[in-house]
Design a protein around this motif. Structure first.
Motif, PDB file in Angstrom:
ATOM      1  N   GLU A 125       0.826  -1.207   0.000  1.00 29.39           N
ATOM      2  CA  GLU A 125       0.000   0.000   0.000  1.00 29.39           C
ATOM      3  C   GLU A 125       0.864   1.262   0.000  1.00 29.39           C
ATOM      4  N   LEU A 126       1.962   1.234   0.740  1.00 33.26           N
ATOM      5  CA  LEU A 126       2.850   2.399   0.787  1.00 33.26           C
ATOM      6  C   LEU A 126       3.447   2.679  -0.581  1.00 33.26           C
ATOM      7  N   ASP A 127       3.920   1.640  -1.258  1.00 37.45           N
ATOM      8  CA  ASP A 127       4.454   1.815  -2.617  1.00 37.45           C
ATOM      9  C   ASP A 127       3.391   2.412  -3.542  1.00 37.45           C
ATOM     10  N   HIS A 128       2.166   1.922  -3.402  1.00 32.80           N
ATOM     11  CA  HIS A 128       1.064   2.416  -4.240  1.00 32.80           C
ATOM     12  C   HIS A 128       0.829   3.906  -4.013  1.00 32.80           C
ATOM     13  N   TYR A 129       0.729   4.306  -2.763  1.00 30.71           N
ATOM     14  CA  TYR A 129       0.392   5.703  -2.484  1.00 30.71           C
ATOM     15  C   TYR A 129       1.563   6.657  -2.674  1.00 30.71           C
ATOM     16  N   GLU A 130       2.773   6.152  -2.613  1.00 33.04           N
ATOM     17  CA  GLU A 130       3.918   7.009  -2.927  1.00 33.04           C
ATOM     18  C   GLU A 130       3.934   7.381  -4.410  1.00 33.04           C
ATOM     19  N   SER A 131       3.458   6.495  -5.250  1.00 37.68           N
ATOM     20  CA  SER A 131       3.470   6.749  -6.697  1.00 37.68           C
ATOM     21  C   SER A 131       2.148   7.313  -7.213  1.00 37.68           C
ATOM     22  N   LEU A 132       1.127   7.345  -6.361  1.00 35.75           N
ATOM     23  CA  LEU A 132      -0.196   7.775  -6.815  1.00 35.75           C
ATOM     24  C   LEU A 132      -0.283   9.289  -6.949  1.00 35.75           C
ATOM     25  N   GLU A 133      -0.809   9.732  -8.080  1.00 41.82           N
ATOM     26  CA  GLU A 133      -1.138  11.143  -8.258  1.00 41.82           C
ATOM     27  C   GLU A 133      -2.570  11.340  -7.770  1.00 41.82           C
ATOM     28  N   ALA A 222       1.130  10.950   3.978  1.00 43.22           N
ATOM     29  CA  ALA A 222       0.023  11.549   4.725  1.00 43.22           C
ATOM     30  C   ALA A 222       0.040  13.072   4.617  1.00 43.22           C
ATOM     31  N   GLU A 223       1.213  13.663   4.703  1.00 46.89           N
ATOM     32  CA  GLU A 223       1.298  15.129   4.625  1.00 46.89           C
ATOM     33  C   GLU A 223       0.926  15.630   3.232  1.00 46.89           C
ATOM     34  N   ARG A 224       1.298  14.872   2.211  1.00 49.06           N
ATOM     35  CA  ARG A 224       0.910  15.251   0.847  1.00 49.06           C
ATOM     36  C   ARG A 224      -0.609  15.201   0.700  1.00 49.06           C
ATOM     37  N   ALA A 225      -1.219  14.158   1.256  1.00 48.55           N
ATOM     38  CA  ALA A 225      -2.677  14.020   1.177  1.00 48.55           C
ATOM     39  C   ALA A 225      -3.382  15.115   1.972  1.00 48.55           C
TER      40      ALA A 225
END
Length: 239
Positions: A125-133, A222-225
């Motif tokens: 999940e972390l890999d997914h959200y690090e690359s998600l726009e 989390a901070e980006r979101a």
């Protein structure tokens, strides 16, 4: 803001938008029933490794029960016996998804189920959200999923958490070994020369760039979101 504060704010964002995870259920007792539908042949199937929301699990069991009993024909005693047998061997059971390899959804309606991540699920999940726009707005489901990452970060075991100290550890081991050698022994003198060469290589190496920890990575996500949400949804309160 603390990790828990970020998690609570992301859960608040999901909740305010009406997002609620469903309790998870499985169906005790496997079945596979071929049925006819207006669209053609279909299969009612489940096993105990599949998870559902309560409504879908109950609906699937009810459909399977009807078709199983109907297959017994018109004899009332036969139908009663089949009904009793089906009810004894198939039921909807509440479960807790507390160690999952990823986010969990109902097998039928695909609503998000209440879940917690294990190490494999956390890093996937972390890999997914690090690359998600994220786009212009943070989706409630993404807010909930990132909150689950924050839930899990304290429990994960990082294979590379101490890699930045590898060279230091190797050097300490070599220095310790060198101190224990007997310089009057020919073999030890040869080993001492090898150690000196290995130490020279280690000390000449470029300093290793420290990789971010799992906690640092998930905080960045989390901070980006949260930044995106505050820019586009200022009415959502921070906790």
């Amino acid at each position: 803001m603390t990790l828990d504060g970020k998690r609570r704010e992301l859960d608040k964002i999901a909740s305010v938008a009406g997002f609620r995870p469903e309790d998870a259920y499985f169906i005790r007792g496997e079945f596979k029933i071929e049925i006819d539908t207006p669209e053609g042949k279909s299969t009612l199937y489940t096993d105990e490794g599949l998870n559902y929301c309560c409504d879908c699990a109950s609906d699937l069991v009810a459909k399977a029960r009807i078709h199983t009993v109907d297959a017994a024909g018109d004899d009332e005693k036969a139908r009663e016996a089949v009904t009793e047998d089906f009810d004894d061997n198939h039921r909807v059971v509440f479960t807790q998804l507390h160690s999952e390899d990823g986010s969990m959804q109902c097998e039928e309606c695909h609503k998000t189920l209440d879940y917690a991540l294990n190490d494999i699920g956390f890093f996937a999940e972390l890999d997914h959200y690090e690359s998600l726009e994220f786009g212009e707005k943070l989706l409630p489901g993404d807010a909930y999923a990132i909150a689950r990452l924050l839930d899990a970060v304290d429990q994960v075991q990082e294979d590379d958490q101490d890699q930045e100290d590898t060279n230091d550890d190797d050097e300490e081991d070599l220095v310790s070994e060198l101190a224990d050698l007997d310089m009057e022994d020919e073999y030890d003198r040869e080993r001492a020369e090898e150690i000196e060469q290995e130490l020279a290589v280690l000390r000449a190496a470029e300093p290793k760039v420290r990789n971010p920890t799992a906690e640092e990575r998930v905080i960045a996500v989390a901070e980006r979101a949260l930044k995106l949400t505050r820019e586009h949804s200022p009415a959502v309160p921070s906790l």
